[in-house]
Design a protein around this motif. Structure first.
Motif, PDB file in Angstrom:
ATOM      1  N   LYS A 129       0.820  -1.214   0.000  1.00  0.00           N
ATOM      2  CA  LYS A 129       0.000   0.000   0.000  1.00  0.00           C
ATOM      3  C   LYS A 129       0.853   1.262   0.000  1.00  0.00           C
ATOM      4  N   TYR A 130       1.955   1.219   0.755  1.00  0.00           N
ATOM      5  CA  TYR A 130       2.837   2.378   0.833  1.00  0.00           C
ATOM      6  C   TYR A 130       3.417   2.698  -0.547  1.00  0.00           C
ATOM      7  N   GLU A 131       3.979   1.683  -1.200  1.00  0.00           N
ATOM      8  CA  GLU A 131       4.597   1.884  -2.514  1.00  0.00           C
ATOM      9  C   GLU A 131       3.570   2.318  -3.545  1.00  0.00           C
ATOM     10  N   GLU A 132       2.366   1.740  -3.471  1.00  0.00           N
ATOM     11  CA  GLU A 132       1.323   2.053  -4.441  1.00  0.00           C
ATOM     12  C   GLU A 132       0.902   3.520  -4.326  1.00  0.00           C
ATOM     13  N   LEU A 133       0.732   3.989  -3.079  1.00  0.00           N
ATOM     14  CA  LEU A 133       0.339   5.379  -2.881  1.00  0.00           C
ATOM     15  C   LEU A 133       1.462   6.327  -3.290  1.00  0.00           C
ATOM     16  N   MET A 134       2.682   5.997  -2.900  1.00  0.00           N
ATOM     17  CA  MET A 134       3.812   6.873  -3.215  1.00  0.00           C
ATOM     18  C   MET A 134       4.056   6.952  -4.716  1.00  0.00           C
ATOM     19  N   SER A 135       3.713   5.915  -5.451  1.00  0.00           N
ATOM     20  CA  SER A 135       3.902   5.917  -6.906  1.00  0.00           C
ATOM     21  C   SER A 135       2.973   6.915  -7.582  1.00  0.00           C
ATOM     22  N   ARG A 136       1.920   7.324  -6.871  1.00  0.00           N
ATOM     23  CA  ARG A 136       0.951   8.265  -7.429  1.00  0.00           C
ATOM     24  C   ARG A 136       1.078   9.659  -6.805  1.00  0.00           C
ATOM     25  N   LYS A 137       2.205   9.944  -6.171  1.00  0.00           N
ATOM     26  CA  LYS A 137       2.331  11.207  -5.436  1.00  0.00           C
ATOM     27  C   LYS A 137       2.197  12.424  -6.344  1.00  0.00           C
ATOM     28  N   ASN A 138       2.779  12.375  -7.551  1.00  0.00           N
ATOM     29  CA  ASN A 138       2.688  13.533  -8.445  1.00  0.00           C
ATOM     30  C   ASN A 138       1.253  13.797  -8.881  1.00  0.00           C
ATOM     31  N   GLU A 139       0.525  12.740  -9.139  1.00  0.00           N
ATOM     32  CA  GLU A 139      -0.882  12.862  -9.523  1.00  0.00           C
ATOM     33  C   GLU A 139      -1.708  13.473  -8.383  1.00  0.00           C
ATOM     34  N   ILE A 140      -1.445  12.994  -7.162  1.00  0.00           N
ATOM     35  CA  ILE A 140      -2.175  13.503  -5.988  1.00  0.00           C
ATOM     36  C   ILE A 140      -1.839  14.971  -5.748  1.00  0.00           C
ATOM     37  N   MET A 141      -0.559  15.302  -5.864  1.00  0.00           N
ATOM     38  CA  MET A 141      -0.124  16.684  -5.659  1.00  0.00           C
ATOM     39  C   MET A 141      -0.744  17.632  -6.687  1.00  0.00           C
ATOM     40  N   LEU A 142      -0.813  17.170  -7.927  1.00  0.00           N
ATOM     41  CA  LEU A 142      -1.377  17.998  -8.996  1.00  0.00           C
ATOM     42  C   LEU A 142      -2.819  18.355  -8.676  1.00  0.00           C
ATOM     43  N   LYS A 143      -3.602  17.371  -8.241  1.00  0.00           N
ATOM     44  CA  LYS A 143      -4.998  17.611  -7.911  1.00  0.00           C
ATOM     45  C   LYS A 143      -5.143  18.518  -6.698  1.00  0.00           C
ATOM     46  N   SER A 144      -4.202  18.405  -5.766  1.00  0.00           N
ATOM     47  CA  SER A 144      -4.346  19.114  -4.494  1.00  0.00           C
ATOM     48  C   SER A 144      -3.909  20.574  -4.542  1.00  0.00           C
ATOM     49  N   VAL A 145      -3.201  20.976  -5.580  1.00  0.00           N
ATOM     50  CA  VAL A 145      -2.807  22.383  -5.699  1.00  0.00           C
ATOM     51  C   VAL A 145      -3.437  23.047  -6.921  1.00  0.00           C
ATOM     52  N   GLY A 146      -4.047  22.251  -7.797  1.00  0.00           N
ATOM     53  CA  GLY A 146      -4.695  22.812  -8.977  1.00  0.00           C
ATOM     54  C   GLY A 146      -3.724  23.516  -9.897  1.00  0.00           C
ATOM     55  N   MET A 147      -2.520  22.953 -10.030  1.00  0.00           N
ATOM     56  CA  MET A 147      -1.478  23.629 -10.802  1.00  0.00           C
ATOM     57  C   MET A 147      -0.639  22.583 -11.541  1.00  0.00           C
ATOM     58  N   ASP A 148      -0.409  22.817 -12.821  1.00  0.00           N
ATOM     59  CA  ASP A 148       0.393  21.904 -13.638  1.00  0.00           C
ATOM     60  C   ASP A 148       1.837  22.409 -13.681  1.00  0.00           C
TER      61      ASP A 148
END
Length: 470
Positions: free
Chosen positions: A3-22
């Motif tokens: 679960k840890y690795e799976e979530l961390m692999s998507r960190k950029n995607e999560i960050m993008l959604k959370s700041v609304g900035m590309d």
């Protein structure tokens, strides 16, 4: 994949959604990106930011002259001279620190973009600022803190800040020291869809620009000139970056920017053993140096805090000196303020003695104090963790072993750090992210901007490190 690795692999995607900035649209070379364009794309002018902050009572804090401390500096100075010492009293902000400036713009941006809540990973004053501003804007907030060691013993200062966050209505998640902080924060962002009110976002830095701008304009009104030196407590770099940018926007181009940190050499910030052997949770070398030499270690793809672009000098002070200066400020000036701002005040007291009487040094911020942030609980906690508290020569202080309160104000000292060493480290860290260690001209230009070194100097370091220019 766990679960840890799976979530961390998507960190950029999560960050993008959370700041609304590309962030990808600013990338240029192998390591370079368009920093100034990224900052402009906040969409808020300096005047916009001031208006947004004024809506929630942030900013326009007083600039106070510390006449008694100035007189003391002149008495103990070897030349009999010392610059006038002034302090920007940021404790007058709603939650009691300059962090309200960062939070005010970030929370406003979150509301504007339609987020229903904010989240931030911080053990410091920023959590209280985000919680306070979110309450004013009608948003929910979650603050994730690294608070305890493995024995579930928490630092008084962090616990106090957690109390303040809860007071403003935030949900506070308190963790033990370790890698779970970033994982937990990512999970919070994904599960809630909240806005990432990051310390290192463009809004977080643009919000601090008003502080630098106010220092320049108030100094001109009060003294009739720009400050000669502004001393900034340095941790992650946003405080220094935003203040310096604001000074420049006010036209104070000749003002020297000095970063100051508490020297915690030898203590590892992610060590369970070392976690409670330090008395400062921010404004120390454990953050100051790593974030200086690799800013993009933060919780956004590209940090807007780039301190080496603006820092003219970097000094460190010892823990005991900051405690001593906290007491001096209270007893000589009648101002009881928390520890972080007094880190830069301790440095400014010494720096002032290098200057002339008609010069001006400004301490860039103060912060509120409270039960867990006060001197006595901090020193008591240190003793409970095996730290000896002594009175004597600060040069004999060993982080994690003892805290030495200076026996006389003439004993206060600063240690100058080699900025060129940190600039070299930044270049070295940058090369770790380049395949085959081959750089383009655009990357070289970027490194010159990052370090304020000439092209010849940067190329020499690159050659020494075994890299090449395409």
């Amino acid at each position: 994949m766990n679960k840890y690795e799976e979530l961390m692999s998507r960190k950029n995607e999560i960050m993008l959604k959370s700041v609304g900035m590309d962030y990808s649209k600013y990338e240029k070379g192998s390591i370079s990106f368009d920093y100034e364009k990224m900052m402009r794309d906040t969409g808020y002018s300096l005047n916009d930011v001031m208006n947004i902050q004024s809506e929630t009572g942030v900013g326009n804090t007083p600039l106070l002259e510390l006449r008694n401390l100035t007189e003391l500096a002149r008495r103990v100075s070897k030349t009999g001279k010392a610059a006038r010492i002034l302090v920007k009293d940021e404790s007058a902000n709603p939650s009691g620190s300059f962090k309200d400036r960062r939070a005010a713009l970030s929370v406003y941006d979150a509301k504007k973009k339609g987020y229903i809540g904010t989240a931030s990973a911080t053990s410091g004053n920023y959590g209280a600022a985000v919680a306070s501003q979110s309450a004013m804007r009608g948003l929910k907030s979650i603050i994730v803190q690294e608070c305890y060691d493995s024995r579930k013993i928490g630092q008084p200062e962090i616990i106090e800040k957690g109390r303040k966050c809860e007071c403003f209505g935030a949900e506070v998640i308190q963790l033990t020291v370790g890698p779970e902080l970033f994982y937990t924060f990512l999970k919070v962002l994904e599960d809630t869809g909240y806005y990432n009110a990051s310390l290192y976002s463009t809004c977080g830095i643009a919000g601090v620009e008003t502080l630098g701008y106010e220092i320049a304009t108030q100094c001109r009104e009060k003294i009739g000139k720009d400050p000669d030196v502004v001393v900034v407590t340095h941790a992650g770099g946003g405080n220094l970056t935003g203040t310096a940018r604001g000074l420049k926007k006010a036209g104070a181009y000749d003002t020297k920017i000095v970063g100051s940190s508490v020297d915690l050499t030898g203590l590892h910030m992610a060590s369970d053993n070392d976690f409670n052997r330090k008395s400062f949770t921010t404004g120390h070398t454990g953050f100051g140096i790593p974030f200086m030499t690799w800013p993009d270690r933060s919780d956004v793809p590209r940090s807007a805090a780039r301190p080496l672009r603006y820092m003219d000098r970097y000094v460190t002070v010892n823990q005991g000196q900051v405690f001593y200066m906290t007491e001096l400020l209270a007893q000589l000036e009648g101002l009881e303020r928390g520890p972080a701002g007094n880190t830069s005040l301790a440095a400014a007291f010494v720096i002032a003695q290098e200057m002339e009487n008609d010069q001006v040094v400004v301490v860039q911020e103060t912060e509120y104090t409270g039960a867990g942030k006060h001197i006595m609980p901090q020193l008591t906690f240190a003793k409970e963790n095996g730290i000896k508290v002594l009175v004597g020569d600060p040069r004999e202080e060993i982080p994690g072993k003892n805290i030495i309160i200076p026996e006389h104000p003439s004993k206060l000292i600063i240690k100058d750090r080699d900025l060129n060493e940190y600039k070299r480290s930044l270049i070295k860290n940058s090369l770790k992210h380049v395949e085959d260690k081959i750089l383009s001209d655009i990357d070289i230009d970027f490194l010159c901007e990052e370090t304020r070194l000439t092209k010849v100097e940067v190329l020499k370091i690159i050659e020494d490190l075994g890299a090449y220019v395409r």
